[in-house]
Design a protein around this motif. Structure first.
Motif, PDB file in Angstrom:
ATOM      1  N   ALA A 253      38.848  28.102  47.988  1.00 41.85           N
ATOM      2  CA  ALA A 253      39.215  29.402  48.553  1.00 41.85           C
ATOM      3  C   ALA A 253      40.695  29.400  48.919  1.00 41.85           C
ATOM      4  CB  ALA A 253      38.360  29.698  49.776  1.00 41.85           C
ATOM      5  N   GLY A 254      41.362  30.508  48.585  1.00 43.29           N
ATOM      6  CA  GLY A 254      42.794  30.611  48.818  1.00 43.29           C
ATOM      7  C   GLY A 254      43.630  30.174  47.640  1.00 43.29           C
ATOM      8  N   GLY A 255      42.996  29.557  46.672  1.00 42.27           N
ATOM      9  CA  GLY A 255      43.704  29.071  45.501  1.00 42.27           C
ATOM     10  C   GLY A 255      43.900  30.146  44.446  1.00 42.27           C
ATOM     11  N   SER A 256      44.432  29.724  43.302  1.00 46.78           N
ATOM     12  CA  SER A 256      44.763  30.638  42.213  1.00 46.78           C
ATOM     13  C   SER A 256      44.230  30.128  40.886  1.00 46.78           C
ATOM     14  CB  SER A 256      46.291  30.795  42.095  1.00 46.78           C
ATOM     15  OG  SER A 256      46.853  31.342  43.260  1.00 46.78           O
ATOM     16  N   LEU A 257      43.958  31.069  40.006  1.00 48.84           N
ATOM     17  CA  LEU A 257      43.623  30.791  38.617  1.00 48.84           C
ATOM     18  C   LEU A 257      44.257  31.876  37.764  1.00 48.84           C
ATOM     19  CD1 LEU A 257      39.804  29.883  38.608  1.00 48.84           C
ATOM     20  CD2 LEU A 257      41.693  28.342  38.054  1.00 48.84           C
TER      21      LEU A 257
ATOM     22  N   ASN B 107      45.042  35.400  42.610  1.00 49.40           N
ATOM     23  CA  ASN B 107      45.550  34.676  43.773  1.00 49.40           C
ATOM     24  C   ASN B 107      44.647  34.930  44.978  1.00 49.40           C
ATOM     25  OD1 ASN B 107      47.783  33.851  42.209  1.00 49.40           O
ATOM     26  ND2 ASN B 107      48.955  35.667  42.821  1.00 49.40           N
ATOM     27  N   SER B 108      44.807  34.105  45.981  1.00 53.78           N
ATOM     28  CA  SER B 108      44.041  34.254  47.225  1.00 53.78           C
ATOM     29  C   SER B 108      42.554  34.414  46.943  1.00 53.78           C
ATOM     30  CB  SER B 108      44.563  35.455  48.031  1.00 53.78           C
ATOM     31  OG  SER B 108      45.930  35.309  48.319  1.00 53.78           O
ATOM     32  N   LEU B 109      42.043  33.553  46.113  1.00 51.97           N
ATOM     33  CA  LEU B 109      40.645  33.678  45.688  1.00 51.97           C
ATOM     34  C   LEU B 109      39.689  33.450  46.845  1.00 51.97           C
ATOM     35  CD1 LEU B 109      40.987  31.985  42.227  1.00 51.97           C
ATOM     36  CD2 LEU B 109      40.000  34.246  42.627  1.00 51.97           C
ATOM     37  N   LYS B 110      38.585  34.172  46.785  1.00 51.66           N
ATOM     38  CA  LYS B 110      37.553  34.121  47.813  1.00 51.66           C
ATOM     39  C   LYS B 110      36.236  33.670  47.186  1.00 51.66           C
ATOM     40  CE  LYS B 110      39.632  38.199  50.015  1.00 51.66           C
ATOM     41  NZ  LYS B 110      39.376  39.593  50.469  1.00 51.66           N
ATOM     42  N   PRO B 111      35.345  33.115  47.978  1.00 53.94           N
ATOM     43  CA  PRO B 111      34.043  32.714  47.432  1.00 53.94           C
ATOM     44  C   PRO B 111      33.314  33.860  46.736  1.00 53.94           C
ATOM     45  CG  PRO B 111      34.356  31.714  49.564  1.00 53.94           C
ATOM     46  CD  PRO B 111      35.519  32.662  49.361  1.00 53.94           C
TER      47      PRO B 111
ATOM     48  N   GLN C 211      33.517  31.363  33.411  1.00 51.94           N
ATOM     49  CA  GLN C 211      33.011  31.219  34.775  1.00 51.94           C
ATOM     50  C   GLN C 211      34.146  30.877  35.730  1.00 51.94           C
ATOM     51  OE1 GLN C 211      29.681  31.403  36.124  1.00 51.94           O
ATOM     52  NE2 GLN C 211      30.784  31.235  38.069  1.00 51.94           N
ATOM     53  N   VAL C 212      34.175  31.595  36.831  1.00 50.14           N
ATOM     54  CA  VAL C 212      35.084  31.278  37.938  1.00 50.14           C
ATOM     55  C   VAL C 212      34.248  30.947  39.153  1.00 50.14           C
ATOM     56  CG1 VAL C 212      36.803  32.224  39.519  1.00 50.14           C
ATOM     57  CG2 VAL C 212      36.969  32.697  37.065  1.00 50.14           C
ATOM     58  N   THR C 213      34.515  29.807  39.750  1.00 45.56           N
ATOM     59  CA  THR C 213      33.789  29.381  40.934  1.00 45.56           C
ATOM     60  C   THR C 213      34.789  29.058  42.032  1.00 45.56           C
ATOM     61  OG1 THR C 213      32.019  28.440  39.583  1.00 45.56           O
ATOM     62  CG2 THR C 213      32.139  27.737  41.884  1.00 45.56           C
ATOM     63  N   VAL C 214      34.628  29.722  43.167  1.00 42.42           N
ATOM     64  CA  VAL C 214      35.519  29.526  44.307  1.00 42.42           C
ATOM     65  C   VAL C 214      34.717  28.903  45.433  1.00 42.42           C
ATOM     66  CG1 VAL C 214      37.142  30.614  45.888  1.00 42.42           C
ATOM     67  CG2 VAL C 214      36.809  31.568  43.589  1.00 42.42           C
ATOM     68  N   SER C 215      35.106  27.709  45.818  1.00 44.04           N
ATOM     69  CA  SER C 215      34.385  27.002  46.876  1.00 44.04           C
ATOM     70  C   SER C 215      34.995  27.328  48.246  1.00 44.04           C
ATOM     71  CB  SER C 215      34.428  25.502  46.632  1.00 44.04           C
ATOM     72  OG  SER C 215      35.762  25.035  46.679  1.00 44.04           O
TER      73      SER C 215
END
Length: 127
Positions: free
Chosen positions: A14-18, A84-88, A122-126
């Motif tokens: 969480a908070g990261g970017s892809l 950016n600022s990815l969330k679960p 697939q995008v997975t945000v922990s």
């Protein structure tokens, strides 16, 4: 006709970017508006972002506005989604889509208007 292949998904905190990429086949990429959608199991496909044929107009879902950026490179037949600022709650499968017959500076936000789809990434945000 166009074939679409997504890449760039994965696992991120969480908070990261892809950055998702979508490669399109064919020599008529510039004739398609492009969109990104996402879909969770058992739910309808949800609009994320779209970009016009010219790249001059972009559209975002409220849930991603200010965090995600869509862009395209017509000479490379590519469309991108910088996340950016990815969330679960962003954890789902993301699909690239192409809309035929759109005007130069418009793109639809409805999945029903898109004619071609990629296989999804697939995008997975922990948390």
């Amino acid at each position: 006709q166009v074939q679409l292949v997504e890449s760039g998904g994965g696992l991120v905190q969480a908070g990261g970017s892809l950055r998702l990429s979508c490669a399109a086949s064919g020599r008529t990429f510039g004739s398609f508006a492009m969109g990104w959608f996402r879909q969770a199991p058992g739910k309808e496909r949800e609009f994320v972002a779209a970009i016009s044929r010219s790249g001059g107009s972009t559209y975002y879902a409220d849930s991603v506005k200010g965090r995600f950026t869509i862009s395209r490179h017509n000479a490379k037949n590519m469309v991108y989604l910088q996340m950016n600022s990815l969330k679960p709650e962003d954890t789902v499968v993301y699909y690239c889509a192409a809309q035929a017959g759109s005007s130069l500076n418009r793109a639809s936000t409805s999945a029903y208007d898109y004619d071609y789809w990629g296989q999804g990434t697939q995008v997975t945000v922990s948390s």
